[in-house]
Design an enzyme around this catalytic site. Sequence first.
Site, PDB file in Angstrom:
ATOM      1  N   GLY A  46       0.845  -1.189   0.000  1.00  0.00           N
ATOM      2  CA  GLY A  46       0.000   0.000   0.000  1.00  0.00           C
ATOM      3  C   GLY A  46       0.877   1.233   0.000  1.00  0.00           C
ATOM      4  O   GLY A  46       0.534   2.275   0.580  1.00  0.00           O
TER       5      GLY A  46
ATOM      6  N   ALA B 156       1.718   3.535  -2.094  1.00  0.00           N
ATOM      7  CA  ALA B 156       1.327   4.815  -2.690  1.00  0.00           C
ATOM      8  C   ALA B 156       0.213   5.510  -1.921  1.00  0.00           C
ATOM      9  O   ALA B 156      -0.123   6.657  -2.215  1.00  0.00           O
ATOM     10  CB  ALA B 156       0.891   4.606  -4.146  1.00  0.00           C
TER      11      ALA B 156
ATOM     12  N   LYS C  89     -12.165   5.996   3.666  1.00  0.00           N
ATOM     13  CA  LYS C  89     -12.061   4.786   4.493  1.00  0.00           C
ATOM     14  C   LYS C  89     -13.156   3.811   4.087  1.00  0.00           C
ATOM     15  O   LYS C  89     -14.341   4.176   4.069  1.00  0.00           O
ATOM     16  CB  LYS C  89     -12.164   5.147   5.973  1.00  0.00           C
ATOM     17  CG  LYS C  89     -11.981   3.952   6.897  1.00  0.00           C
ATOM     18  CD  LYS C  89     -11.839   4.399   8.345  1.00  0.00           C
ATOM     19  CE  LYS C  89     -11.721   3.208   9.288  1.00  0.00           C
ATOM     20  NZ  LYS C  89     -10.567   2.356   8.957  1.00  0.00           N
TER      21      LYS C  89
ATOM     22  N   GLY D  93      -1.830  -2.598   9.633  1.00  0.00           N
ATOM     23  CA  GLY D  93      -2.648  -1.471  10.036  1.00  0.00           C
ATOM     24  C   GLY D  93      -3.973  -1.433   9.313  1.00  0.00           C
ATOM     25  O   GLY D  93      -4.854  -0.647   9.668  1.00  0.00           O
ATOM     26  N   THR D  94      -4.135  -2.272   8.304  1.00  0.00           N
ATOM     27  CA  THR D  94      -5.400  -2.346   7.570  1.00  0.00           C
ATOM     28  C   THR D  94      -6.465  -2.938   8.482  1.00  0.00           C
ATOM     29  O   THR D  94      -6.259  -3.978   9.096  1.00  0.00           O
ATOM     30  CB  THR D  94      -5.253  -3.243   6.324  1.00  0.00           C
ATOM     31  OG1 THR D  94      -4.118  -2.816   5.577  1.00  0.00           O
ATOM     32  CG2 THR D  94      -6.498  -3.183   5.457  1.00  0.00           C
TER      33      THR D  94
ATOM     34  N   HIS E  33     -13.932   9.545  10.404  1.00  0.00           N
ATOM     35  CA  HIS E  33     -12.811   9.335   9.495  1.00  0.00           C
ATOM     36  C   HIS E  33     -13.064  10.013   8.154  1.00  0.00           C
ATOM     37  O   HIS E  33     -14.198  10.379   7.817  1.00  0.00           O
ATOM     38  CB  HIS E  33     -12.576   7.833   9.264  1.00  0.00           C
ATOM     39  CG  HIS E  33     -11.842   7.161  10.386  1.00  0.00           C
ATOM     40  ND1 HIS E  33     -12.471   6.772  11.550  1.00  0.00           N
ATOM     41  CD2 HIS E  33     -10.536   6.808  10.525  1.00  0.00           C
ATOM     42  CE1 HIS E  33     -11.588   6.211  12.352  1.00  0.00           C
ATOM     43  NE2 HIS E  33     -10.411   6.216  11.760  1.00  0.00           N
ATOM     44  N   HIS E  34     -12.004  10.126   7.381  1.00  0.00           N
ATOM     45  CA  HIS E  34     -12.088  10.640   6.018  1.00  0.00           C
ATOM     46  C   HIS E  34     -12.996   9.739   5.182  1.00  0.00           C
ATOM     47  O   HIS E  34     -13.205   8.563   5.506  1.00  0.00           O
ATOM     48  CB  HIS E  34     -10.686  10.708   5.401  1.00  0.00           C
ATOM     49  CG  HIS E  34      -9.953   9.399   5.466  1.00  0.00           C
ATOM     50  ND1 HIS E  34     -10.065   8.422   4.506  1.00  0.00           N
ATOM     51  CD2 HIS E  34      -9.110   8.902   6.416  1.00  0.00           C
ATOM     52  CE1 HIS E  34      -9.327   7.380   4.829  1.00  0.00           C
ATOM     53  NE2 HIS E  34      -8.722   7.644   5.986  1.00  0.00           N
TER      54      HIS E  34
ATOM     55  N   THR F 154     -10.484   0.599  15.242  1.00  0.00           N
ATOM     56  CA  THR F 154     -10.197   1.165  16.561  1.00  0.00           C
ATOM     57  C   THR F 154     -11.442   1.227  17.413  1.00  0.00           C
ATOM     58  O   THR F 154     -11.413   0.890  18.608  1.00  0.00           O
ATOM     59  CB  THR F 154      -9.599   2.573  16.411  1.00  0.00           C
ATOM     60  OG1 THR F 154      -8.430   2.498  15.589  1.00  0.00           O
ATOM     61  CG2 THR F 154      -9.232   3.159  17.762  1.00  0.00           C
TER      62      THR F 154
ATOM     63  N   LYS G 237      -1.702   7.179   1.526  1.00  0.00           N
ATOM     64  CA  LYS G 237      -1.247   8.219   2.452  1.00  0.00           C
ATOM     65  C   LYS G 237      -0.463   7.622   3.621  1.00  0.00           C
ATOM     66  O   LYS G 237       0.577   8.147   4.029  1.00  0.00           O
ATOM     67  CB  LYS G 237      -2.446   9.028   2.948  1.00  0.00           C
ATOM     68  CG  LYS G 237      -3.096   9.859   1.834  1.00  0.00           C
ATOM     69  CD  LYS G 237      -4.334  10.577   2.314  1.00  0.00           C
ATOM     70  CE  LYS G 237      -4.969  11.380   1.184  1.00  0.00           C
ATOM     71  NZ  LYS G 237      -6.227  12.048   1.599  1.00  0.00           N
ATOM     72  N   MET G 238      -0.959   6.525   4.173  1.00  0.00           N
ATOM     73  CA  MET G 238      -0.230   5.892   5.265  1.00  0.00           C
ATOM     74  C   MET G 238       1.036   5.221   4.751  1.00  0.00           C
ATOM     75  O   MET G 238       2.081   5.266   5.402  1.00  0.00           O
ATOM     76  CB  MET G 238      -1.128   4.879   5.970  1.00  0.00           C
ATOM     77  CG  MET G 238      -2.118   5.507   6.936  1.00  0.00           C
ATOM     78  SD  MET G 238      -1.342   6.407   8.302  1.00  0.00           S
ATOM     79  CE  MET G 238      -0.571   5.053   9.201  1.00  0.00           C
TER      80      MET G 238
END
Length: 278
Positions: A13, A15, A171, A111-112, A167-168, A178, A17-18
Amino acid sequence: MTNQALIPVIVNGAAGKMGREVIKAVAQAPDMTLLGAIDTTPEHQGKDAGELAGLSEPLEVPITNQLEPMLGYVAGERQMAPGVIVDFTHPDAVYDNIRSAIAYGIRPVVGTTGLSPEQIQQLAAFADKASTGCLIIPNFSIGMVLLQQAAIAASRYFDHVEIIELHHNQKADAPSGTAIQTAQLLAELGKTFNPAIVEETEKIPGARGSLADEGIRIHSIRLPGLIAHQEVIFGAAGQIYTLRHDTSDRACYMPGVLLAIRKVLPLKSLVYGLEKIL
């Protein structure tokens, strides 16, 4: 530092943002080296991972969509430390990504979000069988761990609680991993929350949010301009107690990501949650 001491890292992943933040963090960590950058976005194929992440110098690591060949390449680098893959991809792909990494002996740091409890159980069994460490971290922020610990402490004194996560709008999964984890931590205390006072009727289905274990409600908001935010709201007669965590920059997750990369190496099984490795 010699190559033998460096931790070889693949970012899946890359490319996103994370992914770009992880590339920058790994490139600046003295005990790590970026060996692979995976992304399926067609327009980024062949681009230098460092330049895409905004570093001043190229890393000479091209973006590729070939995950398994990269896993095999890193697994074959015997002169270095065991390999780690950091996954920030998509809920539809992450399960297969983790299984593939474990099959090659590469330690996943995930983190996914969006994995089901059944999928996590299956991955835990697979990691145990392979004696390979795997970390699934719904949130890499130290501040979020502190919020969850404060929520656990407050739950002893409050019987009513609801969770709001914001969230944005890119997502893909809801509720967030979380928020689900926060609800699970409260539910594990053996207490049922939000005893019914009236018989509720939802005039529009979902108006009261999703219902997690032990009566805990989770509400999800998706809007451009947001990054990642969570509120845990406790209520009692005459008072409201609100815990809130706000993310203003994805760089806040990087200390947790780097810690997870280091901590996953000696593990022989799957561990869920940042709080387990602090």
